[in-house]
Design a protein around this motif. Structure first.
Motif, PDB file in Angstrom:
ATOM      1  N   UNK A   1       0.880  -1.159  -0.018  1.00  0.00           N
ATOM      2  CA  UNK A   1      -0.071  -0.004  -0.052  1.00  0.00           C
ATOM      3  C   UNK A   1       0.949   1.263  -0.066  1.00  0.00           C
ATOM      4  N   UNK A   2       1.807   1.078   0.723  1.00  0.00           N
ATOM      5  CA  UNK A   2       2.793   2.539   0.863  1.00  0.00           C
ATOM      6  C   UNK A   2       3.562   2.610  -0.337  1.00  0.00           C
ATOM      7  N   UNK A   3       4.044   1.602  -1.134  1.00  0.00           N
ATOM      8  CA  UNK A   3       4.655   1.795  -2.212  1.00  0.00           C
ATOM      9  C   UNK A   3       3.726   2.163  -3.385  1.00  0.00           C
ATOM     10  N   UNK A   4       2.343   1.841  -3.534  1.00  0.00           N
ATOM     11  CA  UNK A   4       1.635   2.412  -4.276  1.00  0.00           C
ATOM     12  C   UNK A   4       1.429   3.816  -4.117  1.00  0.00           C
ATOM     13  N   UNK A   5       1.195   4.264  -2.979  1.00  0.00           N
ATOM     14  CA  UNK A   5       1.144   5.239  -2.474  1.00  0.00           C
ATOM     15  C   UNK A   5       2.123   6.511  -2.937  1.00  0.00           C
ATOM     16  N   UNK A   6       3.322   6.049  -2.585  1.00  0.00           N
ATOM     17  CA  UNK A   6       4.801   6.712  -3.012  1.00  0.00           C
ATOM     18  C   UNK A   6       4.857   6.869  -4.319  1.00  0.00           C
ATOM     19  N   UNK A   7       4.576   6.011  -5.151  1.00  0.00           N
ATOM     20  CA  UNK A   7       4.686   6.019  -6.801  1.00  0.00           C
ATOM     21  C   UNK A   7       3.749   7.050  -7.244  1.00  0.00           C
ATOM     22  N   UNK A   8       2.666   7.294  -6.533  1.00  0.00           N
ATOM     23  CA  UNK A   8       1.603   8.517  -7.249  1.00  0.00           C
ATOM     24  C   UNK A   8       2.137   9.724  -6.660  1.00  0.00           C
ATOM     25  N   UNK A   9       2.981   9.812  -5.472  1.00  0.00           N
ATOM     26  CA  UNK A   9       3.405  11.166  -4.813  1.00  0.00           C
ATOM     27  C   UNK A   9       4.368  11.967  -5.884  1.00  0.00           C
ATOM     28  N   UNK A  10       4.443  13.181  -6.120  1.00  0.00           N
ATOM     29  CA  UNK A  10       5.401  13.777  -6.916  1.00  0.00           C
ATOM     30  C   UNK A  10       6.562  14.025  -6.204  1.00  0.00           C
ATOM     31  N   UNK A  11       6.269  13.848  -4.709  1.00  0.00           N
ATOM     32  CA  UNK A  11       7.810  14.330  -3.765  1.00  0.00           C
ATOM     33  C   UNK A  11       8.231  13.112  -3.128  1.00  0.00           C
ATOM     34  N   UNK A  12       7.822  11.950  -3.743  1.00  0.00           N
ATOM     35  CA  UNK A  12       8.448  10.629  -3.087  1.00  0.00           C
ATOM     36  C   UNK A  12       8.761   9.749  -4.383  1.00  0.00           C
ATOM     37  N   UNK A  13      10.269   9.250  -4.087  1.00  0.00           N
ATOM     38  CA  UNK A  13      10.656   8.474  -5.138  1.00  0.00           C
ATOM     39  C   UNK A  13      11.104   7.014  -4.508  1.00  0.00           C
ATOM     40  N   UNK A  14      10.147   5.924  -4.490  1.00  0.00           N
ATOM     41  CA  UNK A  14      10.630   4.729  -3.899  1.00  0.00           C
ATOM     42  C   UNK A  14      11.529   3.886  -4.828  1.00  0.00           C
ATOM     43  N   UNK A  15      12.847   4.110  -4.290  1.00  0.00           N
ATOM     44  CA  UNK A  15      13.649   3.333  -5.110  1.00  0.00           C
ATOM     45  C   UNK A  15      14.447   2.168  -4.405  1.00  0.00           C
TER      46      UNK A  15
ATOM     47  N   UNK B   1      11.992 -10.683  -1.869  1.00  0.00           N
ATOM     48  CA  UNK B   1      12.450 -10.672  -3.195  1.00  0.00           C
ATOM     49  C   UNK B   1      11.095 -10.783  -4.181  1.00  0.00           C
ATOM     50  N   UNK B   2      10.061 -11.701  -3.602  1.00  0.00           N
ATOM     51  CA  UNK B   2       8.777 -11.855  -4.081  1.00  0.00           C
ATOM     52  C   UNK B   2       7.986 -10.500  -4.177  1.00  0.00           C
ATOM     53  N   UNK B   3       8.197  -9.847  -2.874  1.00  0.00           N
ATOM     54  CA  UNK B   3       7.384  -8.567  -3.084  1.00  0.00           C
ATOM     55  C   UNK B   3       8.001  -7.674  -4.149  1.00  0.00           C
ATOM     56  N   UNK B   4       9.203  -7.611  -4.328  1.00  0.00           N
ATOM     57  CA  UNK B   4       9.824  -6.848  -5.373  1.00  0.00           C
ATOM     58  C   UNK B   4       9.276  -7.231  -6.792  1.00  0.00           C
ATOM     59  N   UNK B   5       9.074  -8.307  -6.908  1.00  0.00           N
ATOM     60  CA  UNK B   5       8.689  -8.879  -8.233  1.00  0.00           C
ATOM     61  C   UNK B   5       7.072  -8.374  -8.397  1.00  0.00           C
ATOM     62  N   UNK B   6       6.379  -8.583  -7.318  1.00  0.00           N
ATOM     63  CA  UNK B   6       4.947  -8.005  -7.410  1.00  0.00           C
ATOM     64  C   UNK B   6       5.044  -6.434  -7.784  1.00  0.00           C
ATOM     65  N   UNK B   7       6.008  -5.575  -7.140  1.00  0.00           N
ATOM     66  CA  UNK B   7       6.097  -4.261  -7.329  1.00  0.00           C
ATOM     67  C   UNK B   7       6.194  -3.767  -8.720  1.00  0.00           C
ATOM     68  N   UNK B   8       7.368  -4.675  -9.415  1.00  0.00           N
ATOM     69  CA  UNK B   8       7.812  -4.369 -10.671  1.00  0.00           C
ATOM     70  C   UNK B   8       6.569  -4.593 -11.531  1.00  0.00           C
ATOM     71  N   UNK B   9       5.965  -5.662 -11.191  1.00  0.00           N
ATOM     72  CA  UNK B   9       4.743  -5.984 -12.061  1.00  0.00           C
ATOM     73  C   UNK B   9       3.880  -4.674 -12.234  1.00  0.00           C
ATOM     74  N   UNK B  10       3.942  -3.742 -11.313  1.00  0.00           N
ATOM     75  CA  UNK B  10       2.892  -2.547 -11.346  1.00  0.00           C
ATOM     76  C   UNK B  10       3.803  -1.445 -11.538  1.00  0.00           C
ATOM     77  N   UNK B  11       4.964  -1.522 -12.213  1.00  0.00           N
ATOM     78  CA  UNK B  11       5.976  -0.313 -12.610  1.00  0.00           C
ATOM     79  C   UNK B  11       6.627   0.277 -11.523  1.00  0.00           C
ATOM     80  N   UNK B  12       6.822  -0.365 -10.485  1.00  0.00           N
ATOM     81  CA  UNK B  12       7.470   0.204  -9.460  1.00  0.00           C
ATOM     82  C   UNK B  12       8.822  -0.177  -9.318  1.00  0.00           C
TER      83      UNK B  12
END
Length: 401
Positions: free
Chosen positions: A165-179, A203-214
């Motif tokens: 949830x937090x990664x999805x929020x950060x991706x949409x924020x213009x002031x946060x860059x989740x790297x 690592x599995x979480x990273x794969x699911x994040x990359x699937x939504x372009x994070x």
């Protein structure tokens, strides 16, 4: 290492560090991750002396920091700002502002409230905050409960679903860059399976994040590799690296590893002198000039440190090795075999390079010990012994008659 010469030259209590050992440990770990892009980010909290941090910086190390003070130490000691991570569950607004202005690699976030606060401060500053999120994989690290950090009962990090949830929020924020993404299940780890299991979950979480372009660029595995204090079975750096790498197939990420104790723990000794012996009934006490304010691990964790008395006396009996501080908890070892001692005999306490001086205090108005670096058989002072004037410097101007 000639401890008697060092004690005679610099007096006691005294911390002594072997910088050659530090180099060997760093290179051993760096080599283990050579198959991947990696940053070894020294955990400053283990031993925060500027000369120690600078030594690692010269080897190419980054810095894992848990206060803005540690961030400032790392920068002052020459660590590349793009290799500095600022972690910790409770960052003040002024700390967040300073970290963002310092343009370090990233801030490691441990809660939704912190994420929102960093976003607001970044907005005020007109900056984009590079962040990672500390994920709590709920894995038992099989270590001391005080240094376990990866279970839901611990205060660190967020669970998997909250992290998404937090990664999805950060991706949409213009002031946060989740790297980045981060996990750390505990300290003084001696079992490999919990590390591998936690790495697989994250690592599995990273794969699911990359699937939504994070696009997670940094995979931070924390630190925690154990050292031998007594008879612990250790994890080899190569096996540690392979366990983590085996979970990362198909992921193009830079691994960040945050060792502290592993790099410095067994490269440090605490030297203290015998003052006298005392017997209470059938109980023998060896009283030394060092105390729990100098090295608190035995009192705090009931931690074991090997104790060596530099004497030719072979007459042994059970004793408690204790200091002058006015607490029953002021001890380095209890009920251990020690030779008969005389005033002035030198006692060497081993494995004191990590969480020794850095956790010391001025309790009982005791000045903190000096610190010495030894490298290529040459010794040098890297922190002078405190004086009484140092201890009262922040108070004396406010003294009222």
């Amino acid at each position: 290492m000639n401890f008697k010469e060092l004690a005679a030259k610099y007096d006691t209590p005294l911390y002594v560090y072997d910088f050659n050992h530090f180099t060997e440990q760093f290179n051993k770990l760096k080599k283990s991750f050579k198959a991947r892009k990696s940053i070894i980010a020294y955990a400053v909290k283990a031993n925060s002396n500027l000369s120690v941090i600078n030594h690692f910086a010269k080897l190419g190390s980054g810095a894992d920091c848990v206060s803005i003070g540690e961030v400032k130490r790392a920068l002052l000691a020459g660590v590349d700002k793009y290799k500095i991570i600022f972690s910790g569950v409770g960052k003040r607004d002024d700390e967040i502002k300073e970290a963002l202005k310092s343009d370090i690699l990233m801030l490691n976030i441990e809660s939704e409230a912190e994420l929102k606060r960093i976003e607001e401060i970044a907005k005020q500053l007109g900056k984009v905050a590079r962040i990672s999120i500390r994920v709590n994989p709920n894995i038992d690290p099989k270590t001391h409960p005080y240094i376990s950090t990866g279970l839901h009962e611990n205060k660190f990090g967020v669970d998997i679903e909250t992290a998404k949830k937090l990664y999805l929020y950060a991706k949409k924020s213009e002031f946060l860059n989740p790297i980045g993404i981060h996990f750390h299940i505990g300290s003084q780890l001696t079992e490999l399976e919990p590390i591998k299991e936690a790495s697989q979950i994250v690592a599995d979480l990273v794969r699911s994040l990359k699937a939504v372009n994070i696009d997670i660029k940094f995979f931070d595995v924390g630190g925690g590799l154990g050292i031998r204090y007594k008879d612990e079975k250790l994890i080899e750096p190569y096996d540690y690296a392979q366990a983590i790498l085996s979970t990362l197939s198909g992921l193009d990420v830079t691994i960040i590893c945050e060792p502290g104790r592993f790099l410095v723990g067994n490269g440090g000794w605490f030297l203290t002198k015998v003052l006298y012996e005392k017997e209470n009934g059938d109980k023998r006490f060896v009283i030394v000039d060092g105390a729990m304010n100098d090295l608190i691990r035995p009192s705090l964790y009931n931690a074991y440190h090997k104790v060596e008395v530099l004497t030719d006396n072979k007459e042994m009996s059970k004793a408690n090795l204790v200091g002058p501080v006015c607490e029953s908890g002021d001890f380095f070892a209890k009920n251990v075999d020690l030779p008969k001692t005389n005033p002035g005999d030198l006692v060497v306490i081993h494995s004191a390079g990590a969480y020794g001086f850095t956790m010391s205090s001025n309790y009982n108005t005791r000045p903190r010990a000096a610190e010495i670096a030894v490298m290529d058989e040459k010794d040098r002072l890297i922190r002078r012994r405190e004086t009484f004037e140092d201890l009262i410097a922040c108070e004396i101007d406010y003294l009222k008659e």
